[in-house]
Write an enzyme that holds these catalytic residues in place. Structure first.
Site, PDB file in Angstrom:
ATOM      1  N   SER A 144       0.857  -1.182   0.000  1.00 35.44           N
ATOM      2  CA  SER A 144       0.000   0.000   0.000  1.00 35.44           C
ATOM      3  C   SER A 144       0.892   1.230   0.000  1.00 35.44           C
ATOM      4  O   SER A 144       2.038   1.164   0.452  1.00 35.44           O
ATOM      5  CB  SER A 144      -0.869   0.004   1.273  1.00 35.44           C
ATOM      6  OG  SER A 144      -1.488   1.259   1.454  1.00 35.44           O
ATOM      7  N   TYR A 157      -2.211  -0.799  10.522  1.00 34.47           N
ATOM      8  CA  TYR A 157      -2.330  -1.107   9.092  1.00 34.47           C
ATOM      9  C   TYR A 157      -1.083  -0.657   8.336  1.00 34.47           C
ATOM     10  O   TYR A 157      -0.484  -1.418   7.570  1.00 34.47           O
ATOM     11  CB  TYR A 157      -3.578  -0.416   8.511  1.00 34.47           C
ATOM     12  CG  TYR A 157      -3.712  -0.623   7.016  1.00 34.47           C
ATOM     13  CD1 TYR A 157      -4.030  -1.877   6.510  1.00 34.47           C
ATOM     14  CD2 TYR A 157      -3.495   0.420   6.115  1.00 34.47           C
ATOM     15  CE1 TYR A 157      -4.135  -2.082   5.132  1.00 34.47           C
ATOM     16  CE2 TYR A 157      -3.602   0.226   4.745  1.00 34.47           C
ATOM     17  CZ  TYR A 157      -3.921  -1.032   4.266  1.00 34.47           C
ATOM     18  OH  TYR A 157      -4.018  -1.241   2.915  1.00 34.47           O
TER      19      TYR A 157
END
Ligand code: NAP
Length: 267
Positions: A144, A157
């Site tokens: 990501s 995350y």
């Protein structure tokens, strides 16, 4: 033109939705066969039927909760029972929870780590040796843009995705000359069900399509690079985040996931 995954068996985790679903469709369209892994068995079975009908692909379904202990070993056991050889692995399953750690549910914290890190690492460790022995294969790990700097309010995350990026880059080097391609693909905000869990506040600005992420990954595979960021603007922001002082990068990241917060909070 022959597709990248033509006549290869590709295992895609998180295949039931979003980027994983787009990956699976692309593999089938390119003449590949599939193993679809996710929790929602009925969704996967319907998808398998659809991909077989549209593209003639052989599609196996393995329902699995990748947050469970030894989930990857369980998947490997089913592959062995069905005598399935996996030529390429797409570690895509993942989730992100929005919120400060102090307010977080411990189970949600652990499941992010279990799916985003543990299952991804163990599936790679289980399937990579066979690829190396055969002298060909691919491992694509979905990271990501959150991997490029800490992200307050999505701290766990972002840290899991920094792990994915670091792990994949190291593995890329370990596998050079083996015939196995290793790549991390880092999407920015992408239009999927991700935000049903992460919360609609977890991104600002426009979102790209899952198919664009897949296209970026396929474009980079075989180009001998360890990772790719999807989208020119996302790539630029990732490069900037790595070059500016950490506290500025953290403040900018916080602003993108918590727009109401004053940037000064992170200084
Ligand atoms: N969308 C974005 O903006 C964005 C940005 C950067 C990175 N990413 C990354 O892209 C990847 C795919 O996400 P997405 O955006 O496509 O989100 P999504 O539409 O929510 O898809 C997530 C997939 O992961 C599976 N999954 C979640 N928890 C699981 C578990 N415990 N066990 C097995 N499978 C599980 C889900 O399937 P089931 O529910 O059927 O289990 C689903 O197929 C993730 O790694 C995410 O971190 C997304």
């Amino acid at each position: 033109m022959v597709g990248y995954f033509d006549r290869q068996r590709v295992l895609v985790t998180g295949a039931s939705s979003g980027i994983g679903r787009a990956f699976a469709t692309r593999v089938a369209a390119d003449g590949g066969d599939l193993v679809l892994v996710a929790r929602r068995e009925a969704v996967l079975r319907a998808q398998a039927d659809e991909l077989h009908a549209r593209f003639g692909s052989s599609v196996e379904v393995i329902p699995a909760d990748l947050s469970a202990p030894n989930a990857a070993a369980g998947v490997a056991e089913l592959l062995a029972q069905r005598a399935i050889t996996v030529d390429a692995l797409v570690n895509n399953a993942g989730l992100g929870i929005h919120g400060d750690l102090a307010d977080a549910d411990l189970g949600a914290v652990s499941s992010q780590i279990a799916v985003n890190i543990t299952a991804l690492t163990e599936l790679t460790a289980i399937l990579l040796p066979g690829m190396i022995t055969r002298g060909r294969g691919a491992v694509v790990n979905v990271a990501s843009t959150a991997a490029f700097q800490p992200v307050p309010h999505m701290a766990v995350y972002a840290a899991t995705k920094a792990y994915v990026l670091s792990f994949t880059r190291a593995l890329w080097s370990e596998t050079r000359g083996t015939g196995v391609q290793v790549l991390a693909v880092s999407p920015g905000a992408t239009d999927t069900a991700f935000f049903e869990i992460a919360g609609e506040d977890a991104s600002v600005g426009s979102r790209r399509a899952p198919e664009q992420v897949v296209e970026a990954a396929l474009g980079a595979l075989g180009s001998n690079r360890p990772d790719i960021v999807d989208g020119a603007a996302n790539a630029l922001l990732a490069r900037i985040a790595c070059r500016i002082p950490a506290k500025w990068a953290i403040a900018l990241a916080e602003r993108s996931v918590r727009p109401e917060s004053p940037v000064s909070q992170a200084n």
